[in-house]
Design an enzyme around this catalytic site. Structure first.
Site, short mmCIF file in Angstrom:
data_model
loop_
_atom_site.label_atom_id
_atom_site.label_comp_id
_atom_site.label_asym_id
_atom_site.label_seq_id
_atom_site.Cartn_x
_atom_site.Cartn_y
_atom_site.Cartn_z
N TYR A 125 0.80 -1.23 0.00
CA TYR A 125 0.00 0.00 0.00
C TYR A 125 0.83 1.28 0.00
CZ TYR A 125 -4.24 -2.66 0.92
OH TYR A 125 -5.31 -3.52 0.83
N LYS A 174 3.58 -15.03 4.31
CA LYS A 174 3.75 -15.86 3.11
C LYS A 174 5.25 -15.91 2.82
CE LYS A 174 2.00 -18.11 -0.46
NZ LYS A 174 1.01 -19.22 -0.44
N ASP A 207 -2.66 -18.40 3.15
CA ASP A 207 -3.74 -19.15 2.46
C ASP A 207 -4.34 -20.20 3.39
OD1 ASP A 207 -1.14 -20.01 2.16
OD2 ASP A 207 -1.35 -20.71 0.10
N ASP A 231 -5.97 -6.63 5.43
CA ASP A 231 -7.16 -6.05 4.79
C ASP A 231 -8.12 -7.18 4.42
OD1 ASP A 231 -8.86 -4.30 3.56
OD2 ASP A 231 -7.65 -4.03 1.76
MG MG Z 1 -10.67 -3.15 3.26
#
Ligand code: MG
Ligand code: NAI
Length: 335
Positions: A125, A174, A207, A231
């Site tokens: 982000y 990950k 995952d 998120d």
């Molecule tokens: Mg969101």
């Protein structure tokens, strides 16, 4: 105690759920003073900008804001006003509790009580290196993870566990594939975890985490993870317990904190007076915890649960026939 908080009424259903939330807070007689400030579409219309300086100044001064959803107009300066606010105040911790509530249309009407602690300023982000090649065939994006950013978010999660008596922190990553970025996050997380021997720490690949959350959410207590994973996972968790109308979030930095609902401005039901005010109310409960008023926060949460249990004036998203304000009044009568 007199504490002034910045109140941002926001867009769409924002003013409706804020009225409802302040009605309940007023009934609690907390001695809170409200300083109203504009942001989002409402600010664009009144002041010609999405995030006026006066709003920034108010949050900086009061250090605590309660914020309704903001609409980011397509094509205006920022990719998102919310991301911009988090950036400007370095609100590095996004804290999103997900808890089972009675009488919701949820797959888990009991047994879920977890908090996602999402890193809020780094990862995918950061908005750097976003590029599409001239022929439109290749797109790239830079991800950045720092030791400092990882350390402070993992420390926040463990301190939260200590403070709230929670027993376990799951580090979600990950690192098997994203060896540099997720790898650094995991390495730092292990170092921090070693300083909290009384709190159980486990590691889980993202995952698998998604599957485990859907199969056995009760195994989770606190989840700490990087921005994009947080998120996605926090929305998954909101879905587990009955959806957006019940999902609050806190954005916490060292100099300011902003409390909100996870959902947006819901233009499809704006102005109808039927929005569920609970997500913002639960955000307000997080704010009371932050202000050092945990017994008031508990009172507010208990009143919400009691109102849900009684099916008293619930909004249509919960299958009720009440509206935003009748629901709020029912909650206010129980605080
Ligand atoms: Mg969101
Ligand atoms: P949304 O969350 O506003 O709505 C999704 C669906 O959930 C809609 O059907 C809506 O009616 C329903 N819903 C949401 N909150 C509800 C409530 N309290 N009670 C009952 N039903 C509720 O998401 P959408 O439509 O994708 O976004 C609308 C706008 O909100 C966009 O401009 C977006 O940028 C903004 N947004 C702002 C956020 C913030 O300020 N933190 C977060 C997410 C979106």
């Amino acid at each position: 105690m007199t504490q002034t908080i910045t109140v941002i009424r926001g867009d769409g259903i924002g003013p409706e759920i804020m009225d409802a939330t302040l009605h309940v807070l007023d009934a609690m007689q907390l001695g809170l003073q409200y300083e109203e400030a504009d942001a989002g579409l409402a600010a664009l219309e009144k002041h010609g900008e999405l995030l006026p300086q006066a709003t920034m100044d108010s949050i900086r001064k009061n250090r605590v804001a309660l914020k309704s959803p903001l609409t980011t107009p397509v094509g205006e300066g920022f990719s998102s006003i919310n991301v911009e606010l988090r950036k400007r105040f370095d609100l590095y911790a996004n804290v999103r509790p997900a808890k089972s509530f009675p009488n919701t249309k949820s797959r888990f009407p009991s047994g879920v009580d977890l908090i996602t602690v999402r890193e809020n300023t780094e990862g995918a982000y950061i908005g750097e290196g976003q590029m599409v090649s001239e022929d439109g065939a290749t797109a790239t994006l830079t991800q950045k993870i720092t030791r400092k950013g990882s350390e402070r978010i993992v420390r926040y999660a463990f301190d939260l566990a200590r403070k709230t008596g929670r027993k376990k922190v799951t580090v979600v990553h990950k690192a098997n594939i994203l060896k540099s970025t997720s790898g650094l996050f995991l390495k730092v997380a292990r170092e921090v975890a070693a300083q909290y021997p009384e709190i159980q720490c486990n590691e889980m690949i993202v995952d698998n985490t998604c599957m485990q959350l859907v199969m056995r959410p009760e195994q989770f207590d606190i989840i700490v993870t990087t921005n994009l994973f947080g998120d996605i996972i926090s929305d998954l968790c909101a879905g587990l317990v009955g959806g957006l109308g019940l999902a609050p979030g806190a954005n916490i930095g060292t100099d300011a904190a902003i409390f909100e609902a996870v959902h947006g401005s819901a233009p499809d039901i704006a102005g109808k007076g039927i929005a569920n005010p609970c997500a913002l109310l639960l955000g307000a409960a997080q704010m009371l915890d932050h202000l050092g008023l945990p017994e008031k926060a508990t009172r507010l949460r208990d009143a919400i649960v009691a109102t849900l249990e009684a099916k008293d004036s619930l909004t249509p998203d919960l299958g009720g026939e009440g509206n935003t304000m009748s629901f709020a009044k029912a909650i206010a009568s129980r605080v």
